[in-house]
Design a protein around this motif. Sequence first.
Motif, short mmCIF file in Angstrom:
data_model
loop_
_atom_site.label_atom_id
_atom_site.label_comp_id
_atom_site.label_asym_id
_atom_site.label_seq_id
_atom_site.Cartn_x
_atom_site.Cartn_y
_atom_site.Cartn_z
N LYS A 291 0.72 -1.04 0.17
CA LYS A 291 -0.70 0.23 0.05
C LYS A 291 0.89 1.49 -0.23
CE LYS A 291 -4.43 -2.27 2.20
NZ LYS A 291 -4.67 -1.97 3.47
N GLN A 292 2.12 1.59 0.91
CA GLN A 292 2.80 2.38 0.76
C GLN A 292 3.34 2.69 -0.57
OE1 GLN A 292 5.73 1.99 3.87
NE2 GLN A 292 4.15 2.17 5.68
N TRP A 293 3.74 1.00 -1.20
CA TRP A 293 4.62 1.83 -2.60
C TRP A 293 3.58 2.33 -3.48
CZ3 TRP A 293 3.03 -1.12 -6.78
CH2 TRP A 293 3.88 -1.03 -8.30
N GLN A 294 1.58 2.01 -3.62
CA GLN A 294 1.43 1.96 -4.19
C GLN A 294 0.83 3.82 -4.20
OE1 GLN A 294 -2.16 -0.51 -3.51
NE2 GLN A 294 -2.13 -0.79 -5.80
N ILE B 182 1.98 7.99 -6.51
CA ILE B 182 1.05 8.66 -6.91
C ILE B 182 2.19 10.56 -7.24
CG2 ILE B 182 -0.69 10.33 -5.63
CD1 ILE B 182 -1.87 8.18 -4.82
N HIS B 183 2.91 10.46 -6.56
CA HIS B 183 3.42 10.95 -6.43
C HIS B 183 5.09 11.15 -7.32
CE1 HIS B 183 1.77 12.56 -2.87
NE2 HIS B 183 1.64 10.80 -2.45
N VAL B 184 4.99 10.42 -8.44
CA VAL B 184 5.99 10.39 -8.60
C VAL B 184 6.14 11.02 -10.19
CG1 VAL B 184 7.36 8.12 -10.62
CG2 VAL B 184 7.14 8.24 -8.83
N GLN C 173 -0.36 10.56 -15.31
CA GLN C 173 -2.15 10.81 -15.50
C GLN C 173 -2.27 9.01 -14.63
OE1 GLN C 173 -3.79 11.69 -19.08
NE2 GLN C 173 -3.44 14.18 -19.03
N LYS C 174 -1.47 8.39 -15.81
CA LYS C 174 -1.80 6.99 -15.28
C LYS C 174 -1.67 6.47 -13.26
CE LYS C 174 -2.85 4.46 -18.87
NZ LYS C 174 -4.54 3.50 -18.61
N LEU C 175 -0.32 7.28 -12.64
CA LEU C 175 0.07 6.97 -11.74
C LEU C 175 -0.61 7.65 -10.79
CD1 LEU C 175 4.09 6.75 -12.57
CD2 LEU C 175 3.02 4.78 -11.84
N ASP D 255 0.30 0.50 -18.83
CA ASP D 255 -0.83 -0.47 -18.17
C ASP D 255 0.49 -2.03 -18.08
OD1 ASP D 255 -2.48 1.63 -17.57
OD2 ASP D 255 -3.69 0.05 -19.14
N ALA D 256 0.89 -2.14 -19.16
CA ALA D 256 1.58 -3.43 -18.67
C ALA D 256 2.62 -3.61 -17.85
CB ALA D 256 2.00 -4.40 -19.52
N VAL D 257 3.02 -2.72 -17.73
CA VAL D 257 4.81 -2.29 -16.79
C VAL D 257 4.21 -2.18 -15.13
CG1 VAL D 257 6.45 -1.14 -16.31
CG2 VAL D 257 5.60 -1.76 -18.31
N LEU D 258 2.73 -1.29 -14.87
CA LEU D 258 2.32 -1.81 -14.10
C LEU D 258 1.71 -2.50 -13.33
CD1 LEU D 258 1.23 2.03 -14.26
CD2 LEU D 258 3.48 2.22 -13.03
N ALA D 259 0.99 -3.37 -14.44
CA ALA D 259 1.13 -4.30 -13.66
C ALA D 259 1.93 -5.80 -13.44
CB ALA D 259 -0.52 -4.93 -14.80
N HIS D 260 2.38 -5.69 -14.29
CA HIS D 260 3.67 -6.24 -14.07
C HIS D 260 4.45 -5.92 -12.60
CE1 HIS D 260 7.47 -8.88 -15.41
NE2 HIS D 260 8.04 -7.93 -14.43
#
Length: 175
Positions: free
Chosen positions: A8-11, A15-17, A122-124, A147-152
């Motif tokens: 959860k912390q990583w997620q 948002i801030h990246v 926007q995705k992040l 999306d593929a990278v983020l899902a991975h």
Amino acid sequence: MIENNQYKQWQEQLIHVKFPRWKELPALGLYIDQVVTIVNEQLSGVGVEPLTKSMVNNYVKKKIIQAPVKKKYAVNQLVDLLIIGFFKPSFSIEEIRRGIAQATLQSYPQQAYDRFVTILDQKLAGKKVAVENADAQTVELTSLAIDAVLAHLKAIHLVREMRCQQAPQVVVKKK
């Protein structure tokens, strides 16, 4: 249910990246140590494995990125390494190069990179992707690849979190 605090912390950190726009990158030539530092600072925010000097040298030898001039790398090479570094967890280097070539068919590298950063931001942030004055297929391609990278990355981080909380049990086959 197991709480996934680190996950959860990583997620929330995602948002801030904010990857830098083209004009925010150093315009002066950079040595390989500086390039690797800048690229890895950005990649670490999303949890991507860092690039090494050896990797960069191999990309140059294999002509994946342009060779430095007098051992100095320009903005376009830095951008290529940022994009390669981001996408390498989910795509081969050849697929990444083809994607970059496709994204720059109808726009200059600066515009294509800034569009990538806009979509990534926007995705992040969990926002709907909205990009003005851009080819719809290129935006879709970029969105799907991100999306593929983020899902991975999410799957890897979640498995890591689950392993820390509960070790897998060994199943013994009965005879």
